[in-house]
Write a protein that holds these residues in place. Structure first.
Motif, PDB file in Angstrom:
ATOM      1  N   UNK A 207       0.832  -1.209   0.000  1.00 49.45           N
ATOM      2  CA  UNK A 207       0.000   0.000   0.000  1.00 49.45           C
ATOM      3  C   UNK A 207       0.871   1.267   0.000  1.00 49.45           C
ATOM      4  N   UNK A 208       1.883   1.259   0.850  1.00 51.26           N
ATOM      5  CA  UNK A 208       2.750   2.431   0.979  1.00 51.26           C
ATOM      6  C   UNK A 208       3.465   2.729  -0.332  1.00 51.26           C
ATOM      7  N   UNK A 209       4.032   1.702  -0.951  1.00 52.00           N
ATOM      8  CA  UNK A 209       4.795   1.903  -2.184  1.00 52.00           C
ATOM      9  C   UNK A 209       3.882   2.306  -3.335  1.00 52.00           C
ATOM     10  N   UNK A 210       2.768   1.636  -3.486  1.00 52.71           N
ATOM     11  CA  UNK A 210       1.854   1.972  -4.576  1.00 52.71           C
ATOM     12  C   UNK A 210       1.279   3.373  -4.404  1.00 52.71           C
ATOM     13  N   UNK A 211       0.991   3.747  -3.152  1.00 45.12           N
ATOM     14  CA  UNK A 211       0.495   5.105  -2.899  1.00 45.12           C
ATOM     15  C   UNK A 211       1.544   6.135  -3.289  1.00 45.12           C
ATOM     16  N   UNK A 212       2.813   5.827  -3.001  1.00 40.80           N
ATOM     17  CA  UNK A 212       3.894   6.742  -3.372  1.00 40.80           C
ATOM     18  C   UNK A 212       3.997   6.862  -4.891  1.00 40.80           C
TER      19      UNK A 212
END
Length: 243
Positions: A207-212
């Motif tokens: 989630x964190x990487x895709x959101x970034x």
């Protein structure tokens, strides 16, 4: 600032003039290269390749670099390997991976490329090998690229991507971490970090990487792909039975 002496020397150096002109006015650089090619040998042909590259005429650019490489080989000029590497890169841009591989084979076989330049040639050959289905050969080239071109985040990104595709998640996680150290503001790096995290069962990390990736480049292919990947977590519950 560039010292005055360096500017004066560049003014007398047609190769240096060509590089500057190719960036500022590639069409004029092309005309200069065509005139210069009557007497300039390999360097004039490289100049033409650079001018054509700046105009996104990659197939023509590759042919010019290949002509430069052959002329340099006849002249016993060690720059031949550099010209072959430039030809390979242009062939990749022209979506001609088999021809790219042939040029890069010649560049690396010469044995004269060193350091980063050699690493970048291995990186480009790995891209060509992936495109032609030779994942084992690509793995060997990416190992060399991450050694000789370790400062290039693309080497680590492609190495991580290939490791994921080959189901080597420990290697994928290690290599994407290296890519993130060097280029955390690259949406493609963040997208791949999310892909690897998801396959590793790390929903929070994904989630964190895709959101970034979505935040960095919302309309670019990497950002759009990241948004689509995030949608799986949102879920469409419209068809669920209500209690």
């Amino acid at each position: 600032m560039i010292p005055l002496l360096a500017l004066l020397l560049a003014a007398d150096d047609p190769a240096a003039r060509c590089v500057s002109l190719a960036r500022a006015d590639p069409a004029e650089a092309e005309r200069m290269a065509e005139r210069w090619s009557l007497t300039g040998g390999a360097k004039a042909k490289q100049c033409l390749g650079l001018a054509l590259t700046e105009q996104s005429r990659y197939g023509e650019a590759a042919a010019a670099f290949e002509d430069a490489a052959r002329a340099a080989e006849v002249a016993k000029d060690a720059m031949a390997a550099t010209y072959w590497a430039e030809a390979g890169n242009a062939r990749l841009a022209a979506n001609e991976p088999a021809k790219a591989r042939a040029a890069l084979d010649a560049a690396l076989a010469a044995g004269t490329l060193q350091g980063m330049e050699r690493g970048e040639a291995h990186l480009d050959r790995a891209r060509a090998l992936v495109a032609t289905g030779d994942t084992k050969g690509a793995r060997d080239d990416l190992d060399a690229a991450t050694r000789d071109a370790a400062a290039d985040p693309l080497a680590w990104l492609l190495s991580a991507t290939l490791a994921r595709r080959m189901n080597d998640l420990p290697r994928a996680r290690a290599d994407i971490a290296e890519a993130l150290k060097r280029s955390a503001d690259d949406a493609q790096v963040q997208l791949e970090a999310g892909n690897i995290a998801a396959l590793s069962g790390d929903e929070t990390g994904a989630r964190k990487a895709w959101s970034a990736a979505q935040r960095i480049a919302p309309t670019a292919p990497a950002g759009v792909a990241a948004a689509q990947a995030l949608a799986q977590f949102n879920g469409d519950h419209s068809n669920e039975k209500k209690p």
